[in-house]
Design a protein around this motif. Sequence first.
Motif, PDB file in Angstrom:
ATOM      1  N   UNK A  98      42.487  46.089  37.781  1.00 62.40           N
ATOM      2  CA  UNK A  98      42.242  45.188  36.656  1.00 62.40           C
ATOM      3  C   UNK A  98      41.352  45.870  35.615  1.00 62.40           C
ATOM      4  N   UNK A 156      32.791  35.036  33.581  1.00 62.61           N
ATOM      5  CA  UNK A 156      33.141  36.359  34.108  1.00 62.61           C
ATOM      6  C   UNK A 156      33.146  36.391  35.622  1.00 62.61           C
ATOM      7  N   UNK A 157      32.596  35.340  36.230  1.00 65.59           N
ATOM      8  CA  UNK A 157      32.611  35.303  37.694  1.00 65.59           C
ATOM      9  C   UNK A 157      33.982  34.935  38.238  1.00 65.59           C
ATOM     10  N   UNK A 158      34.823  34.362  37.400  1.00 62.04           N
ATOM     11  CA  UNK A 158      36.134  33.948  37.908  1.00 62.04           C
ATOM     12  C   UNK A 158      37.000  35.178  38.188  1.00 62.04           C
ATOM     13  N   UNK A 159      37.785  35.082  39.237  1.00 58.33           N
ATOM     14  CA  UNK A 159      38.628  36.218  39.610  1.00 58.33           C
ATOM     15  C   UNK A 159      40.094  35.842  39.689  1.00 58.33           C
ATOM     16  N   UNK A 205      30.134  43.595  44.427  1.00 60.50           N
ATOM     17  CA  UNK A 205      31.120  42.671  43.852  1.00 60.50           C
ATOM     18  C   UNK A 205      32.533  43.183  44.102  1.00 60.50           C
ATOM     19  N   UNK A 256      45.669  39.517  36.982  1.00 54.13           N
ATOM     20  CA  UNK A 256      46.118  40.917  37.016  1.00 54.13           C
ATOM     21  C   UNK A 256      46.831  41.298  38.313  1.00 54.13           C
ATOM     22  N   UNK A 257      46.224  40.923  39.440  1.00 54.67           N
ATOM     23  CA  UNK A 257      46.802  41.370  40.718  1.00 54.67           C
ATOM     24  C   UNK A 257      46.514  40.351  41.799  1.00 54.67           C
ATOM     25  N   UNK A 314      39.713  44.776  33.148  1.00 49.39           N
ATOM     26  CA  UNK A 314      38.467  44.105  32.757  1.00 49.39           C
ATOM     27  C   UNK A 314      37.329  44.455  33.721  1.00 49.39           C
ATOM     28  N   UNK A 348      43.871  38.496  31.739  1.00 46.22           N
ATOM     29  CA  UNK A 348      43.905  39.653  32.638  1.00 46.22           C
ATOM     30  C   UNK A 348      42.962  39.432  33.817  1.00 46.22           C
ATOM     31  N   UNK A 349      41.778  38.919  33.516  1.00 45.22           N
ATOM     32  CA  UNK A 349      40.802  38.677  34.582  1.00 45.22           C
ATOM     33  C   UNK A 349      41.383  37.760  35.655  1.00 45.22           C
TER      34      UNK A 349
END
Lengths: 376, 264
Positions: A142, B66-69, A172, B184-185, A144, B180-181
């Motif tokens: 990713x 930003x903590x979200x995945x 993390x 992405x995968x 980001x 994207x965050x």
Amino acid sequence: MKLYYFSEMPHHEFPDAEGEQYPSLRLEFPNRFFDPERARANYQRYLDEYELADQVGFDGLMLNEHHSTPSCVNVGVNMSAAVLGRITKRAKILLLGNILPIEDNPVRLAEQIAMADLISGGRVLSGFVRGVGVETWWSNTNPVHNRERFEECHDLIVKCWTSPGPFRWEGRHYHFRHVNPWCLPLQKPHPPVWIPGTASPETAIWAGRRGYTYVPFLVPFDVARELFEFYRQGAAEAGRPVTPGNLGFLICAVTADTRARALEAGRHFVWRMGPTLRGPVEFFSPVGMRSRAGQRFAMRARPRSLASMSYEELVQEHFIIAGTPDEVADRFARVQRELGIGHLLLEAQESRMDHPTTMRSIELLGAKVIPAVAAL
Amino acid sequence: MRARETTVRVGGIDVHAWVGGRGEPVLVLHGAGGNRGWTRWVQQVAEHFTVWAPTHPGFGQSGDAEWMEGIDDLARFYLWFIDAAGLGRPHLIGHSIGGWTAAEMAAMSPRSIERLVLVAPVGLKPEDGEILDVFYYPPPRLLGMTVHDPRAIPEWDELFGRPPTPAQAEIAERNREMTARLTWKPYMHNPRLAHFLPRVTNPALIVWGREDRIVPAACGEQYRRLLPGARLAVLDGCGHLPPVEHPDAFARLVIDFLGGAPRP
């Protein structure tokens, strides 16, 4: 000033017209054009060239790594470092470098770099890079998370080298319950760390804080000076002095017995400025990979793309240096004066530059140029 | 029906939202392109329902997350949002990644929502074909692949007809980063979602454009098979943006499905 020899180990054994049919030579150009027989011969040849560079007195041998591209088939920087560690005797082996954000196992990386350091007798300079976007696609990482993973991967590698195991790592992006590598570097506390840069102020500051050697790649002098200022800013924050030994620069260079021959050979570098960098911006800088600050700096720093410049302009602007040994030595001295660097990295083979031309250039650089710039 | 903009603070994040209409609450979750606001189809639905159209965290004018995945994080977040905004048990409409979010919410807490409308949702791995890699293409080219026929889109000029201002371009970039965050995968799907959906018995409407070049229309059939209470409506002459490409037909489908009658 120390000189370093570098080849991307290109695989330019296909008709250019074929490559031009695709949006980019990276990611999209089908690997049916990869020729294992030619690649087998190329690896031998490229390693012979590195071996000669060691013998003629280069201070270092630089290696890099890319994926999914004919511009560089050195797909494992630690593998080639291990080979050079065995076949060369005295030059430093500069990995520039391992692409940290795309690595899923920093512990394995720490082990591999340590093993190369051991095989080479403590000659490894361990460069860490964020990679171009192509490697992000290749590894499906990713974008980001690129900078976060770069920093965390770095932290874990350094800890592997400097903290006694076993220990646990719960970060993390990386999670290891039992870290205890039974392969540690010869150099203490660990191999010197080098960091390349093209456009990220954050990277320059980050490297400066840690006192790592910082090397801008193929940027105009004024951009390099600006990046060095960011580096100095980081160093000052950490109370670290900055010497020429902290600063390097990368250019393309070739010499020959005559000026005409050198200029002819230098044309091979144009391939890496244009065709191998051709492609949608998304390939090279996927969304989120660069911070806004990095993007703004990049927009400012590259008013003209290298691809848009003629060979003559690339020579004029010192992106490519090609000439007789005396001329090349003069130009290197100019680069040193402009930037105050202690390390000059020479991309000294590219595209279809043939083996005899490359070997002769290495010989001449060793015999005439290295002694001329050593005292700078 | 006029709308107002509001901010709801949820889990430490300020969430921007459009709110308007009358009647039972409907929560609308936007796609990767961001919150397009009080567009034509929303106005029509708001004649019958109270529409809440929040902007996802990390998008538009909402705060960072930003903590979200992954989309499952966003789904949990919107279950909090339902409580924070006092929506009771709303109907839920989600488009594309918003549809995936809605499906995850239904899987996590089916009793928190009434009826479910999934519009060209990603989230399932296509049995046939692939979800287009939206990050691989420049945005203008992607837009061309997203819709079937720009000339047939009534709101084309106001939504896409003008070059973005710098502020709009910045928001578009931020929207892409957050997408994207979250996706992405594995790319745009959750391999476990197919195991969750059979437990979701809420009445569900799945809407797809037959000419969708982003997510294969066959995925609509996959969703229909997996959701026991679902039916599938496929719109002809329509790409990946049914609410924008056919706003009137889409609004009609939604109103009929949700059973909305104007409330006094």
